[in-house]
Design an enzyme around this catalytic site. Structure first.
Site, PDB file in Angstrom:
ATOM      1  N   THR A  27       0.893  -1.493   0.317  1.00 18.10           N
ATOM      2  CA  THR A  27      -0.149  -0.016   0.264  1.00 18.10           C
ATOM      3  C   THR A  27       0.575   1.248   0.452  1.00 18.10           C
ATOM      4  O   THR A  27       0.481   2.557  -0.681  1.00 18.10           O
ATOM      5  CB  THR A  27      -0.989  -0.357   1.354  1.00 18.10           C
ATOM      6  OG1 THR A  27      -1.580  -1.047   1.001  1.00 18.10           O
ATOM      7  CG2 THR A  27      -1.657   1.040   1.450  1.00 18.10           C
ATOM      8  N   THR A  51       2.416  -4.280   4.378  1.00 22.10           N
ATOM      9  CA  THR A  51       1.481  -4.568   5.486  1.00 22.10           C
ATOM     10  C   THR A  51       1.307  -5.818   5.899  1.00 22.10           C
ATOM     11  O   THR A  51       1.108  -6.534   7.187  1.00 22.10           O
ATOM     12  CB  THR A  51       0.678  -4.035   6.597  1.00 22.10           C
ATOM     13  OG1 THR A  51      -0.608  -3.788   5.739  1.00 22.10           O
ATOM     14  CG2 THR A  51       1.086  -2.192   6.249  1.00 22.10           C
ATOM     15  N   ASP A  52       0.655  -6.874   4.684  1.00 23.83           N
ATOM     16  CA  ASP A  52       0.029  -7.750   5.402  1.00 23.83           C
ATOM     17  C   ASP A  52       0.421  -8.683   5.694  1.00 23.83           C
ATOM     18  O   ASP A  52       0.165  -9.325   6.320  1.00 23.83           O
ATOM     19  CB  ASP A  52      -1.295  -8.330   3.913  1.00 23.83           C
ATOM     20  CG  ASP A  52      -2.745  -7.221   4.569  1.00 23.83           C
ATOM     21  OD1 ASP A  52      -2.673  -6.845   5.088  1.00 23.83           O
ATOM     22  OD2 ASP A  52      -3.266  -7.182   2.575  1.00 23.83           O
ATOM     23  N   SER A  88       1.456  -7.286  -0.699  1.00 22.76           N
ATOM     24  CA  SER A  88       1.983  -8.351  -0.095  1.00 22.76           C
ATOM     25  C   SER A  88       1.432  -8.998   0.012  1.00 22.76           C
ATOM     26  O   SER A  88       2.280 -10.702   0.307  1.00 22.76           O
ATOM     27  CB  SER A  88       2.958  -8.341   1.001  1.00 22.76           C
ATOM     28  OG  SER A  88       1.792  -7.882   2.231  1.00 22.76           O
TER      29      SER A  88
HETATM   30  C1  SIN Z   1       0.004  -5.542   0.508  1.00 22.90           C
HETATM   31  O1  SIN Z   1       0.738  -5.975   2.018  1.00 22.90           O
HETATM   32  O2  SIN Z   1       0.882  -5.484   0.349  1.00 22.90           O
HETATM   33  C2  SIN Z   1      -1.255  -4.316   1.368  1.00 22.90           C
HETATM   34  C3  SIN Z   1      -1.800  -3.746   2.070  1.00 22.90           C
HETATM   35  C4  SIN Z   1      -1.285  -3.113   2.943  1.00 22.90           C
HETATM   36  O3  SIN Z   1      -0.341  -2.651   2.367  1.00 22.90           O
HETATM   37  O4  SIN Z   1      -1.794  -2.281   3.502  1.00 22.90           O
END
Ligand code: SIN
Length: 328
Positions: free
Chosen positions: A13, A96-97, A63
């Site tokens: 993100t 983050t995921d 991710s």
């Molecule tokens: C990801 O994990 O690539 C998408 C979601 C995020 O980064 O919050």
């Protein structure tokens, strides 16, 4: 020699864009390159204090879709840069995921002699780069401050002004910008106006750079370890399905089961896991509770499955994969 700080881009993100600047949820992750992200980081030049920035795009991915081979690509580039004398540290921008999985994998496998001297700091964002109020630029500045902190070492995660260790960090919220928590351990420190304030101890690094001492795996050698959860009404069907041959998957080598409470497992699922163990499948128990860890032996545990030392299910899965690989 000018000291250098390295930024490696993995997507997420933090590199996402939406059609409108007011949209913080309907975006596409992994659209903006790490070099372009660097241009938006507030106060980076004074923070760098004359150091040079190197940047490289390793992956450009949401991710949730990361593969083990992507971890391996990142490991290669992080190791490469850490080994260069005038590199002070490495910052990785990441979704983050599955951030906690990548952080834990790196903490288990990067050479300790490098991690002792130079931190690897993963950072992220909950709002896309196109947001009116993006959180990524501030997180990148904070991550740079940690990567340049002389005392910092090991693999760390920086988000929303908090510094977490790879072992304890977990994503706990799907929307808030302060989306990560380190449970009972708490964050190791804070970043305030570009300065690190330590609250705990930097992570302890064990001899091999890894609690497990595993080699880093070639792309075709990752043992298949699945993760499942015990719950009311659980059956053995999922376990039996995992054991079946699947043209798209390697043969099963291990199962991590997130048990209820103190790692207990529904008796019907437990019977199926015992059958799996008899077929040579390694079974690891963790607790599905948000806090704490499996304590002692559980009276109702008939499986004798090894209880993971306080790791979450996704991290215990990585630990088991590395352990199986090191014994193969
Ligand atoms: C990801 O994990 O690539 C998408 C979601 C995020 O980064 O919050």
């Amino acid at each position: 020699m000018t000291e250098k700080l390295v930024f490696l881009g993995m997507g997420g993100t933090i590199a996402g864009t939406a059609a409108s600047a007011g949209d913080n949820v309907g975006y596409k992750a992994a659209q903006v390159g790490v070099q372009a992200l660097l241009a938006s980081v507030p106060g980076l030049v004074p923070l760098l204090g004359g150091r040079e920035v190197l940047s490289e795009q390793v992956c450009q991915i949401d991710s949730k879709d990361l593969e083990h081979t992507d971890w391996r690509s990142l490991w290669d580039r992080v190791s490469h840069y850490l080994a260069i004398d005038d590199v002070s540290g490495v910052v990785v921008t990441h979704g983050t995921d599955t951030l906690e999985e990548t952080a834990y994998f790196l903490s288990c496998t990067l050479p300790v002699e490098l991690l002792k001297r130079k931190p690897v700091v993963l950072t992220c964002a909950m709002r896309p780069a196109s947001s009116l109020t993006p959180d990524g630029p501030g997180n990148m500045a904070d991550a740079a401050a940690v990567a340049l902190c002389k005392e910092a070492h090991g693999v760390l995660v920086v988000c929303a002004g908090k510094i977490h260790t790879a072992a304890h960090v977990q994503k706990v919220h799907p929307y808030r910008t302060d989306a990560f928590d380190s449970g009972e351990a708490g964050p190791v420190g804070l970043v305030e106006e570009g300065r690190v304030r330590l609250l705990g101890d930097w992570p302890t690094l064990t001899a091999s750079g890894s609690p497990i001492g595993s080699p880093v795996l070639p792309s075709d050698a990752w043992p298949r370890v699945e993760l499942l959860i015990s719950h009311a009404g659980a059956t053995g069907a999922v376990v039996r399905a995992m054991l079946e041959t699947d043209a798209d998957a390697a043969p099963l080598r291990g199962i991590v089961v997130a048990g209820t409470g103190n790692g207990t497992i529904h008796k019907i699922m437990e019977s199926a896991l015992l059958e799996a163990q008899e077929q040579g499948i390694r079974v690891v128990r963790v607790s599905r509770c948000a806090y704490g860890q499996v304590v002692g032996g559980s009276a109702t545990d008939r499986s004798g499955a090894f209880a993971s030392a306080g790791l979450s299910g996704v991290k215990a899965r990585i630990g088991l994969m590395l352990e199986i690989a090191s014994q193969s």
